[in-house]
Design a protein around this motif. Structure first.
Motif, PDB file in Angstrom:
ATOM      1  N   TYR A  57       0.834  -1.199   0.000  1.00 43.82           N
ATOM      2  CA  TYR A  57       0.000   0.000   0.000  1.00 43.82           C
ATOM      3  C   TYR A  57       0.876   1.259   0.000  1.00 43.82           C
ATOM      4  O   TYR A  57       0.760   2.114   0.890  1.00 43.82           O
ATOM      5  N   PRO A  58       1.759   1.419  -0.984  1.00 45.58           N
ATOM      6  CA  PRO A  58       2.693   2.556  -0.954  1.00 45.58           C
ATOM      7  C   PRO A  58       2.004   3.905  -1.044  1.00 45.58           C
ATOM      8  O   PRO A  58       2.583   4.921  -0.654  1.00 45.58           O
ATOM      9  N   GLN A  59       0.759   3.934  -1.561  1.00 43.52           N
ATOM     10  CA  GLN A  59       0.035   5.207  -1.620  1.00 43.52           C
ATOM     11  C   GLN A  59      -0.313   5.717  -0.219  1.00 43.52           C
ATOM     12  O   GLN A  59      -0.554   6.913  -0.028  1.00 43.52           O
ATOM     13  N   LYS A  60      -0.341   4.809   0.755  1.00 40.32           N
ATOM     14  CA  LYS A  60      -0.606   5.193   2.140  1.00 40.32           C
ATOM     15  C   LYS A  60       0.685   5.569   2.874  1.00 40.32           C
ATOM     16  O   LYS A  60       0.723   6.537   3.643  1.00 40.32           O
ATOM     17  N   GLU A  61       1.737   4.779   2.684  1.00 38.38           N
ATOM     18  CA  GLU A  61       3.021   4.979   3.364  1.00 38.38           C
ATOM     19  C   GLU A  61       4.004   3.941   2.846  1.00 38.38           C
ATOM     20  O   GLU A  61       3.607   2.839   2.458  1.00 38.38           O
ATOM     21  N   ASP A  62       5.289   4.291   2.827  1.00 39.30           N
ATOM     22  CA  ASP A  62       6.303   3.272   2.625  1.00 39.30           C
ATOM     23  C   ASP A  62       7.368   3.427   3.696  1.00 39.30           C
ATOM     24  O   ASP A  62       7.261   4.288   4.578  1.00 39.30           O
ATOM     25  N   PHE A  63       8.391   2.596   3.640  1.00 41.48           N
ATOM     26  CA  PHE A  63       9.390   2.620   4.699  1.00 41.48           C
ATOM     27  C   PHE A  63      10.199   3.914   4.719  1.00 41.48           C
ATOM     28  O   PHE A  63      10.661   4.351   5.774  1.00 41.48           O
ATOM     29  N   ALA A  64      10.345   4.548   3.573  1.00 47.75           N
ATOM     30  CA  ALA A  64      11.082   5.814   3.542  1.00 47.75           C
ATOM     31  C   ALA A  64      10.294   6.916   4.243  1.00 47.75           C
ATOM     32  O   ALA A  64      10.807   7.581   5.149  1.00 47.75           O
ATOM     33  N   SER A  65       9.040   7.117   3.843  1.00 47.08           N
ATOM     34  CA  SER A  65       8.257   8.196   4.448  1.00 47.08           C
ATOM     35  C   SER A  65       7.947   7.902   5.917  1.00 47.08           C
ATOM     36  O   SER A  65       7.971   8.815   6.764  1.00 47.08           O
ATOM     37  N   GLY A  66       7.674   6.641   6.228  1.00 46.12           N
ATOM     38  CA  GLY A  66       7.365   6.286   7.616  1.00 46.12           C
ATOM     39  C   GLY A  66       8.534   6.486   8.549  1.00 46.12           C
ATOM     40  O   GLY A  66       8.387   7.028   9.655  1.00 46.12           O
ATOM     41  N   THR A  67       9.734   6.069   8.122  1.00 39.79           N
ATOM     42  CA  THR A  67      10.893   6.233   8.995  1.00 39.79           C
ATOM     43  C   THR A  67      11.384   7.674   9.004  1.00 39.79           C
ATOM     44  O   THR A  67      11.992   8.119   9.989  1.00 39.79           O
ATOM     45  N   ALA A  68      11.126   8.437   7.940  1.00 40.86           N
ATOM     46  CA  ALA A  68      11.406   9.876   7.980  1.00 40.86           C
ATOM     47  C   ALA A  68      10.529  10.540   9.042  1.00 40.86           C
ATOM     48  O   ALA A  68      10.999  11.397   9.816  1.00 40.86           O
ATOM     49  N   ALA A  69       9.253  10.156   9.088  1.00 43.56           N
ATOM     50  CA  ALA A  69       8.360  10.673  10.125  1.00 43.56           C
ATOM     51  C   ALA A  69       8.867  10.305  11.516  1.00 43.56           C
ATOM     52  O   ALA A  69       8.833  11.121  12.445  1.00 43.56           O
ATOM     53  N   ALA A  70       9.350   9.074  11.660  1.00 45.90           N
ATOM     54  CA  ALA A  70       9.917   8.659  12.942  1.00 45.90           C
ATOM     55  C   ALA A  70      11.087   9.554  13.328  1.00 45.90           C
ATOM     56  O   ALA A  70      11.191  10.016  14.473  1.00 45.90           O
ATOM     57  N   ALA A  71      11.975   9.811  12.378  1.00 42.43           N
ATOM     58  CA  ALA A  71      13.150  10.647  12.655  1.00 42.43           C
ATOM     59  C   ALA A  71      12.731  12.027  13.135  1.00 42.43           C
ATOM     60  O   ALA A  71      13.315  12.580  14.080  1.00 42.43           O
ATOM     61  N   PHE A  72      11.707  12.615  12.513  1.00 35.30           N
ATOM     62  CA  PHE A  72      11.242  13.938  12.923  1.00 35.30           C
ATOM     63  C   PHE A  72      10.549  13.895  14.277  1.00 35.30           C
ATOM     64  O   PHE A  72      10.414  14.933  14.930  1.00 35.30           O
ATOM     65  N   GLY A  73      10.127  12.712  14.695  1.00 38.42           N
ATOM     66  CA  GLY A  73       9.471  12.567  15.986  1.00 38.42           C
ATOM     67  C   GLY A  73      10.388  12.094  17.097  1.00 38.42           C
ATOM     68  O   GLY A  73       9.897  11.754  18.179  1.00 38.42           O
ATOM     69  N   GLY A  74      11.705  12.073  16.858  1.00 36.93           N
ATOM     70  CA  GLY A  74      12.623  11.633  17.901  1.00 36.93           C
ATOM     71  C   GLY A  74      12.603  10.140  18.143  1.00 36.93           C
ATOM     72  O   GLY A  74      13.092   9.652  19.161  1.00 36.93           O
ATOM     73  N   VAL A  75      12.048   9.387  17.180  1.00 37.86           N
ATOM     74  CA  VAL A  75      11.939   7.927  17.290  1.00 37.86           C
ATOM     75  C   VAL A  75      13.086   7.303  16.515  1.00 37.86           C
ATOM     76  O   VAL A  75      13.241   7.549  15.316  1.00 37.86           O
ATOM     77  N   SER A  93      15.498  -2.444   4.551  1.00 40.10           N
ATOM     78  CA  SER A  93      16.919  -2.105   4.621  1.00 40.10           C
ATOM     79  C   SER A  93      17.328  -1.104   3.549  1.00 40.10           C
ATOM     80  O   SER A  93      18.270  -0.331   3.728  1.00 40.10           O
ATOM     81  N   ALA A  94      16.606  -1.073   2.435  1.00 35.69           N
ATOM     82  CA  ALA A  94      16.939  -0.144   1.360  1.00 35.69           C
ATOM     83  C   ALA A  94      16.390   1.259   1.602  1.00 35.69           C
ATOM     84  O   ALA A  94      16.907   2.232   1.034  1.00 35.69           O
ATOM     85  N   LYS A  95      15.369   1.394   2.452  1.00 35.91           N
ATOM     86  CA  LYS A  95      14.677   2.671   2.588  1.00 35.91           C
ATOM     87  C   LYS A  95      14.775   3.313   3.961  1.00 35.91           C
ATOM     88  O   LYS A  95      14.570   4.536   4.086  1.00 35.91           O
ATOM     89  N   ALA A  96      15.039   2.536   4.996  1.00 35.07           N
ATOM     90  CA  ALA A  96      14.825   3.018   6.356  1.00 35.07           C
ATOM     91  C   ALA A  96      15.859   4.048   6.793  1.00 35.07           C
ATOM     92  O   ALA A  96      17.060   3.860   6.618  1.00 35.07           O
TER      93      ALA A  96
END
Length: 473
Positions: free
Chosen positions: A69-87, A114-117
């Motif tokens: 379901y990449p239109q909802k989220e993928d590992f790049a955008s999800g882990t970028a959000a984590a980084a901005f949240g101090g996660v 491993s390729a996106k995170a």
């Protein structure tokens, strides 16, 4: 020895203390903590004066929708959000497409992650009737734990019968892996939803009516009994009601290896938000009535609830704004906003910074066997660090978050804390509120380093007695 980075001037926060000190980092781990003049020379320095230095949060409950379901989220955008949240570490759930229920799908997901995170990650595998035979291969393939769906949610993964759960617990228990539970009883919810649909109830509040707290109470009690019987280690996800705390506390008192989490939306939102936000607030389990909030805060404080997580569950705006609540996808993003929301409450005096570090970092690391590599700022530990401004007033804007999903009930909410820098194993993944693109693909799979306790099932005496009787017959 020359350090790679020395951070000066900040206030370091642990579960037990807050103190001013410098941190030296070398080869991804913390080399030393102490006075500034005691630190080694460094290739790079960072002035953190006026900021607080926390262990990076470990969010054990995210849905990054990748693959499928990449239109909802993928590992790049999800882990970028984590980084901005101090996660700095996330555990991703298995209700992707394909479902992660065998060694092949797990290996594919490891390659994708491993390729996106940008941050470190653990991967869950589904535990159900179609994966029981694959338990050993999934463990060998490097999962962080198992996820068992006792009730339906996104992906419509079948819920095993109680007999299937018992067998699954028996198979997983000897591996030491923890089983995380979506603890809602499916049969109750399906009957109630069917009656509400038949009555023409399609407004957002009908979702709450379909899933009263008893669905979780019964599920927690049943799962705790099976865990006690088999020795399985279990974790109750997204605790939403005060009523669940009794069976959770009772099971802990009996010696069951059971832990639990709650999420910011259960602590901060209530039934009035269905009218404010409509289907945007739909999530499983549902946001409940306001009287549930304070008992959940109290349970965090007394250790009945162990950790804070997010159930980050992104969807597209059109999937969250349909007029019929039964057609609205469940969940919303949260991995980027959890730390600001919780620290805003800390600033109001709800709890201490030390409490927050325990809930967000130390306890998750200990529960999943990652401590002391993760979850702490001590020499020899991974340099997973969130550097936070506790005096930053700002307003959450869905359009500005890193997640592909740009719709949440947090939009417009004021906060008074913000992560400024995030480091994963000594590498900046977010610096001065700017994503470090070179860090993409540097996130790594995490594995337990602690020796998990040997299961202590309560059924041993009964089972042995049955075998003895059968032998004599």
């Amino acid at each position: 020895m020359t350090a790679d980075l020395v951070i000066h001037g900040g206030t370091i926060v642990s579960p037990d203390a807050s103190y001013s000190a410098s941190i030296a980092i070398k080869d991804g781990v913390i080399l030393a903590i102490g006075a500034a003049d005691a630190m080694p020379a460094a290739t790079e320095t960072l002035d953190a004066t006026g900021l607080h230095i926390l262990p990076g949060a470990i969010d054990v409950h995210v849905h990054f929708r990748d693959p499928g379901y990449p239109q909802k989220e993928d590992f790049a955008s999800g882990t970028a959000a984590a980084a901005f949240g101090g996660v700095t570490t996330v555990f991703d759930m298995p209700n992707t497409l394909p479902t992660i229920n065998n060694a092949e799908s797990l290996a594919d997901k490891h390659r994708i992650a491993s390729a996106k995170a940008y941050v470190d990650y653990g991967l869950y595998a589904v535990l159900g009737d179609d994966s029981i035979d694959h338990v050993d291969a999934l463990v060998e393939g490097g999962i962080i734990g198992f996820k068992l769906y006792m009730g339906n949610t996104f992906g419509r993964i079948p819920s095993p019968s109680t007999g299937g759960m018992l067998e699954a617990f028996e198979v997983v228990a000897p591996t030491g892996k923890r089983i995380s539970l979506h603890a809602e009883t499916n049969s109750i919810m399906e009957r109630r939803e069917a009656r509400l649909r038949a009555a023409g109830r399609t407004s957002p509040i009908a979702h709450l009516a379909a899933r009263p707290a008893v669905v979780a109470v019964e599920a927690v009690e049943r799962a705790a009994t099976l865990a006690e019987w088999t020795g399985a280690r279990i974790h109750v996800l997204h605790i939403s009601s005060a009523a669940e705390l009794r069976p959770l506390a009772d099971a802990k008192a009996r010696g069951v290896d059971i832990t639990g989490e709650t999420c910011p939306h259960y602590l901060l939102l209530d039934e009035t938000d269905y009218e404010k936000f409509g289907g945007v607030v739909r999530v499983n389990p549902p946001v409940r009535e306001k009287p549930n909030q304070q008992p959940l805060w109290d349970a965090l404080m007394d250790g009945i609830v162990d950790i804070i997580a997010t159930d980050h569950a992104p969807h597209a705006p059109d999937e969250k704004t349909r007029p019929d609540i039964w057609t609205v996808d469940c969940g919303f993003p949260g991995v980027e906003t959890q730390m600001p929301l919780m620290l805003t409450e800390i600033n109001k005096g709800r709890a201490s910074l030390n409490d927050y570090v325990r809930w967000s970092a130390e306890s998750p690391a200990k529960i999943w066997g990652l401590y002391p590599r993760k979850g702490t700022l001590t020499p020899g530990s991974d340099a997973d660090i969130a550097i936070v401004d506790l005096d930053r007033k700002w307003t959450i804007d869905d359009a500005a978050i890193q997640s592909t999903s740009k719709i949440s009930p947090w939009h417009g909410r004021e906060a008074t804390a913000l992560p400024i820098h995030t480091l994963v194993r000594g590498r900046f993944v977010m610096k001065d509120r700017i994503l470090q693109e070179k860090a993409r693909g540097t996130g790594r799979s995490v594995h337990a380093i602690q020796q998990m306790p040997v299961p202590e099932p309560r059924n041993i005496d009964t089972t042995m007695a049955a075998i003895t009787i059968a032998q004599k017959a």
